[in-house]
Design a protein around this motif. Structure first.
Motif, PDB file in Angstrom:
ATOM      1  N   PRO A 155    -101.985   0.566  42.944  1.00  0.00           N
ATOM      2  CA  PRO A 155    -100.963  -0.368  42.473  1.00  0.00           C
ATOM      3  C   PRO A 155    -100.651  -0.221  40.982  1.00  0.00           C
ATOM      4  O   PRO A 155     -99.626  -0.684  40.523  1.00  0.00           O
ATOM      5  N   PHE A 156    -101.532   0.454  40.228  1.00  0.00           N
ATOM      6  CA  PHE A 156    -101.313   0.636  38.800  1.00  0.00           C
ATOM      7  C   PHE A 156    -100.597   1.945  38.475  1.00  0.00           C
ATOM      8  O   PHE A 156    -100.332   2.240  37.311  1.00  0.00           O
ATOM      9  N   ALA A 157    -100.282   2.763  39.475  1.00  0.00           N
ATOM     10  CA  ALA A 157     -99.652   4.074  39.243  1.00  0.00           C
ATOM     11  C   ALA A 157     -98.345   3.959  38.457  1.00  0.00           C
ATOM     12  O   ALA A 157     -98.148   4.701  37.491  1.00  0.00           O
ATOM     13  N   PRO A 158     -97.416   3.050  38.820  1.00  0.00           N
ATOM     14  CA  PRO A 158     -96.185   2.957  38.019  1.00  0.00           C
ATOM     15  C   PRO A 158     -96.438   2.550  36.567  1.00  0.00           C
ATOM     16  O   PRO A 158     -95.787   3.046  35.657  1.00  0.00           O
ATOM     17  N   LEU A 159     -97.405   1.662  36.341  1.00  0.00           N
ATOM     18  CA  LEU A 159     -97.737   1.257  34.977  1.00  0.00           C
ATOM     19  C   LEU A 159     -98.241   2.462  34.182  1.00  0.00           C
ATOM     20  O   LEU A 159     -97.830   2.669  33.041  1.00  0.00           O
ATOM     21  N   LYS A 160     -99.108   3.257  34.795  1.00  0.00           N
ATOM     22  CA  LYS A 160     -99.641   4.442  34.116  1.00  0.00           C
ATOM     23  C   LYS A 160     -98.543   5.446  33.811  1.00  0.00           C
ATOM     24  O   LYS A 160     -98.581   6.120  32.790  1.00  0.00           O
ATOM     25  N   ARG A 161     -97.588   5.544  34.705  1.00  0.00           N
ATOM     26  CA  ARG A 161     -96.536   6.550  34.558  1.00  0.00           C
ATOM     27  C   ARG A 161     -95.405   6.111  33.626  1.00  0.00           C
ATOM     28  O   ARG A 161     -94.901   6.908  32.846  1.00  0.00           O
ATOM     29  N   TYR A 162     -94.979   4.864  33.733  1.00  0.00           N
ATOM     30  CA  TYR A 162     -93.779   4.419  33.013  1.00  0.00           C
ATOM     31  C   TYR A 162     -94.009   3.388  31.930  1.00  0.00           C
ATOM     32  O   TYR A 162     -93.179   3.196  31.060  1.00  0.00           O
ATOM     33  N   GLY A 163     -95.122   2.681  32.021  1.00  0.00           N
ATOM     34  CA  GLY A 163     -95.339   1.584  31.077  1.00  0.00           C
ATOM     35  C   GLY A 163     -96.350   1.935  30.013  1.00  0.00           C
ATOM     36  O   GLY A 163     -96.740   3.082  29.838  1.00  0.00           O
ATOM     37  N   GLY A 164     -96.720   0.926  29.330  1.00  0.00           N
ATOM     38  CA  GLY A 164     -97.767   1.033  28.328  1.00  0.00           C
ATOM     39  C   GLY A 164     -98.776  -0.047  28.610  1.00  0.00           C
ATOM     40  O   GLY A 164     -98.497  -1.003  29.310  1.00  0.00           O
ATOM     41  N   THR A 165     -99.937   0.095  28.111  1.00  0.00           N
ATOM     42  CA  THR A 165    -100.954  -0.932  28.331  1.00  0.00           C
ATOM     43  C   THR A 165    -101.143  -1.653  27.076  1.00  0.00           C
ATOM     44  O   THR A 165    -101.103  -2.440  26.497  1.00  0.00           O
TER      45      THR A 165
END
Length: 165
Positions: A155-165
């Motif tokens: 479920p965190f794949a889009p965050l890792k790919r497109y977002g920032g933490t």
């Protein structure tokens, strides 16, 4: 001299507020929904989406798209809140129970930073064509089709790919 210093400090504070950087939201409530559906009424008999800090972070992330989110169907499908164990949480909800495949969102909460980022899938206003958007800091960025990771196991794949933490 004191009056001049007070005016300068006041001006700096206003400039900071108008600089486009949102203040960190209090996202501590999201931890209470771990393993629960976002619609569960855990704090103050309200769902996750209606908690003040959560709502503030969503407004800041989604900008003009927040209005579409606010019109969501309260009985639409959703998935329990999940965590990576390091302060990041993810919640998924369908916006429209009649067309879940074309109207859904995945919200990523960074509790230490007090921010949210949203992978938003919509077919509204696009002539039925599905469009994925990354919403962060009040701005929308188009993503490739299935950018929101529909059907992915992480479920965190889009965050890792497109977002920032």
């Amino acid at each position: 001299m004191k009056a001049l210093r007070e005016k300068l400090m006041g001006g700096l504070m206003v400039a900071g507020l108008c600089s486009g950087h949102a203040a960190a939201a209090d996202l501590s409530a999201v931890k209470q929904w771990m393993g629960e559906f976002p619609s569960a009424r855990i704090i103050a008999n309200k769902p996750l989406w209606d908690q003040p800090g959560i709502e503030d972070a969503l407004r800041a992330a989604m900008g003009e798209y927040f209005a579409k989110f606010a019109q969501r169907n309260a009985n639409a499908p959703e998935y329990p809140v999940t965590s990576d164990g390091n302060g990041l949480f993810v919640a998924w909800s369908c916006n429209n129970s009649d067309d879940c495949g074309g109207n859904q969102m995945t919200v990523y909460f960074n509790t230490p930073a007090g921010i949210a980022q949203v992978c938003f899938r919509s077919s509204e206003g696009t002539g039925g064509k599905v469009q994925d958007l990354w919403l962060a800091g009040g701005k929308a960025r188009p993503l490739p089709i299935n950018g929101c990771g529909v059907g992915q196991r992480d479920p965190f794949a889009p965050l890792k790919r497109y977002g920032g933490t």
